[in-house]
Design a protein around this motif. Structure first.
Motif: not given
Length: 447
Positions: A438-442
């Motif tokens: 997944v793409h960076d969710v932070l």
């Protein structure tokens, strides 16, 4: 009124780099049942290459667990979702049962992910679980934020790499259990409640009751983005300041080593020390404070902490395993083993014996040629692995594959620490860790 649970499932699917198969860990409780059904509904909407599989781990710790797992299987069959039940066989530990169950659960989920050809694992951890986790870690290490070395200040990460091979994703960390139960009730879907969740014998259950009574958590909380920023800076400091020879000894300039007022540098240095000492955790706060005082003093000398010698000389600080309690390991033909918590050793064929001492003068000379002081090179060679094959005529180097172990991250790697973990892996001659699916969710706004 928007459905927060279904919206969370939709957002989760859009976070993927590309569609794939998601293995949902389903215990039968409301959180995991809600996750399974929400993802099933969201995938039915998008129809773009995602698929689901499910696994229930039966820990066999109480009557009725097998029946609950079978009930999950029937629910999955109604939805057309492949489902495996894996049972924790064998004797169970008398103490630390919940931690052992957690480790076994991830181990078996990883097995199921491989069998079902899943690209990742999704779990139903919620905002309630997050609050409890932060409070538990705060109770165990009440000043870890002050020291900056704590591994739990940001709680659970939305992504976590297990055993260097499968990513575990937590899409419901901002969703509350009450919302999930309302979602299920509105659709006529039931769930089972695990009685251990309210059993005061267990720490989490006791703390849950306290939090419910106070409706607050006292722990100081970092956001995931703050934790990721700290880890990225620590990674940069490792790359700038630390040199490692043969995965056995680290060298740092004395002036740089003494900058212990910087929390990111403290954490970076202590993480490198943990790898050299074969430890799965950082030193305790009191030990770090003593080390900080020693390193800030600047005078030549030695201090031992966490099985690591901190040998400060005029030309630099050297960190290496202390020469005590070094084990002897026997490895069967074609087998593998972990020596001293520091090295994974796999036989290329013959039976092996691994002990301390390496090849003596030859290793010392290689370390000296690489730039290590003679005195430090001698001590380091005494704590290096010596591999002796059972068959005559085969050298240890030819008979085995050796890889440095990074205990801090090789079993559980929080996604917000991946940049730092990669820096340590490269430093010790290892490949970088796999990227998450997944793409960076932070960087998203956290609430």
């Amino acid at each position: 009124m928007p459905d927060a649970v279904l919206d969370a499932a939709r957002r989760f699917l859009t976070s993927f780099v590309k569609p794939g198969r998601i293995l949902v860990a389903v215990s039968g409780g409301s959180d995991s049942m809600g996750l399974l059904f929400a993802l099933h509904s969201a995938i039915a909407e998008v129809k773009n290459g995602f698929s689901l599989a499910a696994c229930t781990v039966d820990h066999a710790l109480r009557p009725g667990s097998a029946a609950e797992a079978e009930a999950v299987g029937r629910f999955c069959a109604e939805l057309g979702i492949p489902h495996h039940i894996l049972r924790w066989e064998g004797n169970k530990p008398r103490t630390g049962i919940q931690a052992a169950a957690r480790n076994k659960r991830y181990e078996l989920l990883s097995v199921a992910a491989s069998a079902l050809d899943a690209d990742c694992i999704a779990t139903g951890h919620t905002a309630d679980d997050q609050r409890e986790t932060i409070a538990m870690r705060g109770a165990r290490h009440p000043v870890e934020g002050e020291m900056g070395e704590g591994q739990g200040a940001a709680g659970m990460a939305p992504t976590m790499l297990y055993a260097r091979k499968i990513w575990v994703l937590r899409p419901f960390l901002r969703i509350h259990r009450a919302e999930i139960r309302a979602f299920l009730n509105a659709r006529g879907i039931g769930w089972s409640d695990d009685p251990s969740n309210v059993n005061p014998q267990f720490e989490r259950a006791r703390l849950r009751a306290d939090l419910d009574a106070s409706d607050s958590a006292s722990a100081t909380v970092w956001s995931g983005a703050q934790r990721a920023t700290s880890s990225a800076r620590a990674a940069a400091l490792i790359e700038e300041r630390v040199k490692v020879y043969g995965a056995l000894v680290a060298e740092i300039a004395t002036a740089e080593a003494g900058k212990m007022d910087d929390p990111d540098w403290r954490r970076a240095l202590m993480s490198v020390a943990a790898v050299l000492g074969g430890r799965d955790h950082l030193p305790a706060r009191g030990t770090i404070q003593r080390l900080s005082g020693f390193l800030q003093s600047g005078a030549p000398g030695r201090m031992t902490a966490g099985r690591v010698v901190f040998d400060r000389r005029r030309r630099g600080l050297y960190l290496f395993r202390e020469p005590r309690n070094l084990p002897v390991l026997s490895i069967e033909p074609g087998g593998e083993g972990l020596w001293d918590g520091r090295f994974s050793i796999t036989s290329r064929g013959p039976a092996l014996t691994v002990s301390a001492g390496a090849d003596g003068a030859a290793l010392r000379q290689r370390l000296i040629d690489a730039g290590l002081p003679k005195g430090a090179a001698k001590k380091v060679s005494e704590v290096a692995p010596r591999i002796v094959p059972a068959e005559a005529g085969t050298s240890g180097g030819e008979a085995a594959v050796i890889e440095c172990r990074i205990g801090l991250y090789d079993t559980f790697l929080p996604g917000f620490d991946r940049i730092m973990a990669d820096a340590i892996a490269v430093l010790f001659g290892r490949d970088r860790y796999p990227a998450p699916p997944v793409h960076d969710v932070l960087t998203e706004k956290e609430g």
